[in-house]
Design an enzyme around this catalytic site. Structure first.
Site, short mmCIF file in Angstrom:
data_model
loop_
_atom_site.label_atom_id
_atom_site.label_comp_id
_atom_site.label_asym_id
_atom_site.label_seq_id
_atom_site.Cartn_x
_atom_site.Cartn_y
_atom_site.Cartn_z
N GLU A 1 2.23 0.17 6.71
CA GLU A 1 2.20 -0.30 8.10
C GLU A 1 3.47 0.03 8.85
OE1 GLU A 1 2.00 -4.56 8.13
OE2 GLU A 1 1.73 -4.70 10.30
N ASP B 1 -1.40 -2.35 13.20
CA ASP B 1 -1.18 -3.75 13.61
C ASP B 1 -1.16 -3.78 15.14
OD1 ASP B 1 0.42 -6.02 14.59
OD2 ASP B 1 0.73 -6.51 12.48
N ASP C 1 5.82 -7.95 19.93
CA ASP C 1 5.11 -8.23 18.68
C ASP C 1 5.22 -9.72 18.34
OD1 ASP C 1 3.85 -7.80 16.21
OD2 ASP C 1 5.77 -7.51 15.21
N ASP D 1 -3.25 -11.02 11.18
CA ASP D 1 -1.79 -11.17 11.07
C ASP D 1 -1.24 -11.84 12.32
OD1 ASP D 1 0.82 -11.00 10.32
OD2 ASP D 1 1.03 -8.84 10.62
N HIS E 1 2.23 -3.53 17.08
CA HIS E 1 3.29 -2.62 16.64
C HIS E 1 3.40 -1.32 17.43
CE1 HIS E 1 3.89 -4.56 12.43
NE2 HIS E 1 3.90 -5.43 13.43
N TRP F 1 4.76 -3.17 4.12
CA TRP F 1 5.49 -3.18 5.40
C TRP F 1 6.95 -3.52 5.11
CZ3 TRP F 1 8.11 -7.31 7.84
CH2 TRP F 1 8.76 -6.90 9.02
N HIS G 1 -4.30 -4.93 11.04
CA HIS G 1 -3.68 -6.24 11.15
C HIS G 1 -3.98 -6.71 12.56
CE1 HIS G 1 -0.44 -6.77 7.83
NE2 HIS G 1 -1.68 -6.73 7.36
N ASP H 1 2.90 -11.99 17.57
CA ASP H 1 1.98 -12.56 16.58
C ASP H 1 1.30 -13.85 17.05
OD1 ASP H 1 2.18 -10.67 14.24
OD2 ASP H 1 4.28 -11.15 14.48
N LYS I 1 5.78 0.31 12.59
CA LYS I 1 6.10 -0.63 13.66
C LYS I 1 7.02 0.04 14.66
CE LYS I 1 7.89 -5.34 14.02
NZ LYS I 1 7.92 -6.62 13.34
C1 RNT Z 1 5.49 -7.58 10.56
C2 RNT Z 1 4.22 -7.02 10.03
C3 RNT Z 1 3.76 -7.58 8.73
C4 RNT Z 1 3.91 -9.08 8.61
C5 RNT Z 1 3.19 -9.69 7.43
C6 RNT Z 1 3.64 -11.07 7.14
O1 RNT Z 1 5.78 -7.17 11.83
O2 RNT Z 1 3.21 -7.14 10.98
O3 RNT Z 1 2.45 -7.19 8.49
O4 RNT Z 1 3.50 -9.74 9.76
O5 RNT Z 1 3.28 -8.87 6.33
ZN ZN Z 2 1.22 -6.73 10.38
#
Ligand code: RNT
Ligand code: ZN
Length: 416
Positions: free
Chosen positions: A223, A256, A291, A323, A259, A182, A283, A293, A225
């Site tokens: 990955e 993810d 995003d 994640d 994303h 990523w 993820h 998290d 986004k």
């Molecule tokens: C960031 C991505 C990525 C990170 C990790 C730490 O937006 O989701 O995967 O969160 O690699």
């Molecule tokens: Zn991620």
């Protein structure tokens, strides 16, 4: 076997679901637990490791792991509270450099040898990620897509080095490592030439993957986004780039949860993407408005992700990674809540009479589909979950909370 479980087992048997089969099945599905919840994605490159671009955390809760030993101790604690099979997902910045700074393009398997020892002792596989953020070599918000070849080369070297470390994990531990790429590359304001930036990213990736590594040891994934803070106007590697890349180059694509556009969900993408690529990486995260998290909770989307995997027998084609990183609450608790929740979502799905519901759906009886799925929601899932935890020798119900409290008092409180 508890009385509650015995009753639940009978109840599920009445709709043709064998709880024993469900427990066994879900116990074997590995979840790759991310190391970075433990220290807010800082890593151990230097003692003052900080987030300097590309990724954000919010919060300043006491008790953060400040060195490898502390992080390992924390991960072992979390592993003891999460039922079923687990793996550990490492980022390159979690290297063991013996106190000497190593440039990212110079990392080697030896910097991760102590992690391999740790993984062997804890009987888990390892996964890996090049770290293309928090670095002075990320310039103008760009890494692999930077116009300056020297910068691109630095990151290409880092990514190749990372894949070799993953290969080493796979060889040493007898289970392939999944390496996820990523990059934060993007533009705050409207770029003139998106195409060129994307071409640079793609050819950098081609260089990275031109180094062939046996899939027995390492599986590559990338990955995309939608946007990031500081990259609001254009993300160079968005979903289409990596989906098409995966299709044309034979790697995996990572989905993810945070994303995509706010109402777009990855649960709906799993069956689409797996119609064309053999395997994917997830993820699993929780985007709150963006995003963000957040720690994953047992919400509709998490249940839908579990259901897609289980209903379609995708457990060998979907690599489940977590994640999320919340620095505003107790990190051991954050980690544990989320990891237990993904297991709950899988178990819940495994307790569904899928064949029966599929038949009803194929016959076009959408009324019964709604009636039954709503009734099944109040089936005694909790008793099966408790049994699942007991069989996997982790605390049942909220008993884990007292363990985290004790660990916080005995271990974490000395850290600040
Ligand atoms: C960031 C991505 C990525 C990170 C990790 C730490 O937006 O989701 O995967 O969160 O690699
Ligand atoms: Zn991620």
């Amino acid at each position: 076997m508890s009385e509650e479980y015995r009753i639940a087992k009978e109840k599920y048997a009445s709709i043709g679901v064998d709880t024993e089969v469900a427990i066994k099945r879900v116990s074997e599905i590995p979840v790759s637990i991310h190391c970075w919840q433990g220290d807010d994605v800082r890593g151990f490159e230097s003692p003052d490791g900080d987030l300097t671009g590309g990724i954000q955390t919010t919060g300043n809760f006491p008790g953060r792991a400040k060195n490898i030993d502390q992080l390992r101790e924390d991960i072992e604690m979390v592993f003891s509270l999460v039922p079923g099979k687990k793996r550990l997902n490492l980022h390159a910045i979690y290297l063991d450099n013996g106190g000497k700074k190593v440039e990212r393009n110079k990392i080697e398997p030896k910097h991760f040898a102590s992690w391999v020892d740790w993984a062997r002792e804890n009987k888990v596989g390892l996964d890996f990620n090049p770290t293309c953020f928090s670095s002075p070599m990320m310039k103008d918000g760009l890494t692999l897509s930077h116009p300056d070849k020297a910068i691109r080369d630095y990151w290409i070297e880092h990514c190749i080095a990372s894949r070799k470390i993953a290969e080493y994990f796979g060889k040493e531990l007898g289970t392939p490592a999944v390496t996820n790429l990523w990059v934060p590359d993007g533009f705050k304001d409207n770029p003139i030439n998106r195409y060129e930036a994307r071409q640079r990213l793609i050819s950098a990736m081609d260089e990275i993957y031109s180094v062939k590594i046996d899939k027995k040891y390492n599986l590559d994934s990338a990955e995309g986004k939608l946007f990031g803070i500081g990259a609001e106007s254009c993300t160079v590697g968005q979903h289409e780039i990596y989906l098409a890349y995966a299709l044309t180059r034979g790697i995996m694509v990572t989905l993810d949860s945070g994303h995509y556009h706010p109402t777009e969900v990855i649960s709906d993408k799993i069956s689409s993407v797996l119609s064309f690529v053999p395997e994917i990486l997830l993820h699993v995260s929780r985007p709150v408005r963006w995003d963000s998290d957040h720690v994953i909770i047992l919400d509709d989307e998490l249940k839908a992700i579990g259901a897609e995997i289980i209903r379609n027998n995708f457990e060998n084609r979907v690599h489940i990674g977590l994640d999320y990183f919340d620095a505003s609450i107790n990190r051991i608790a954050a980690w544990t809540v989320g990891a237990r929740n993904i297991k709950k979502s899988l178990l819940l799905a495994a307790l569904e009479p899928t064949k029966k519901l599929t038949k009803i759906e194929r016959e076009g009886d959408f009324t019964s589909r709604l009636e039954l799925t709503e009734e099944y929601k109040t089936y005694p899932f909790g008793a099966v979950w408790d049994e699942f935890c007991a069989r996997n020798k982790v605390p049942v119900g909220e008993k884990w909370i007292a363990k985290v409290k004790k660990y916080t008092k005995d271990v974490l409180s000395d850290r600040d």
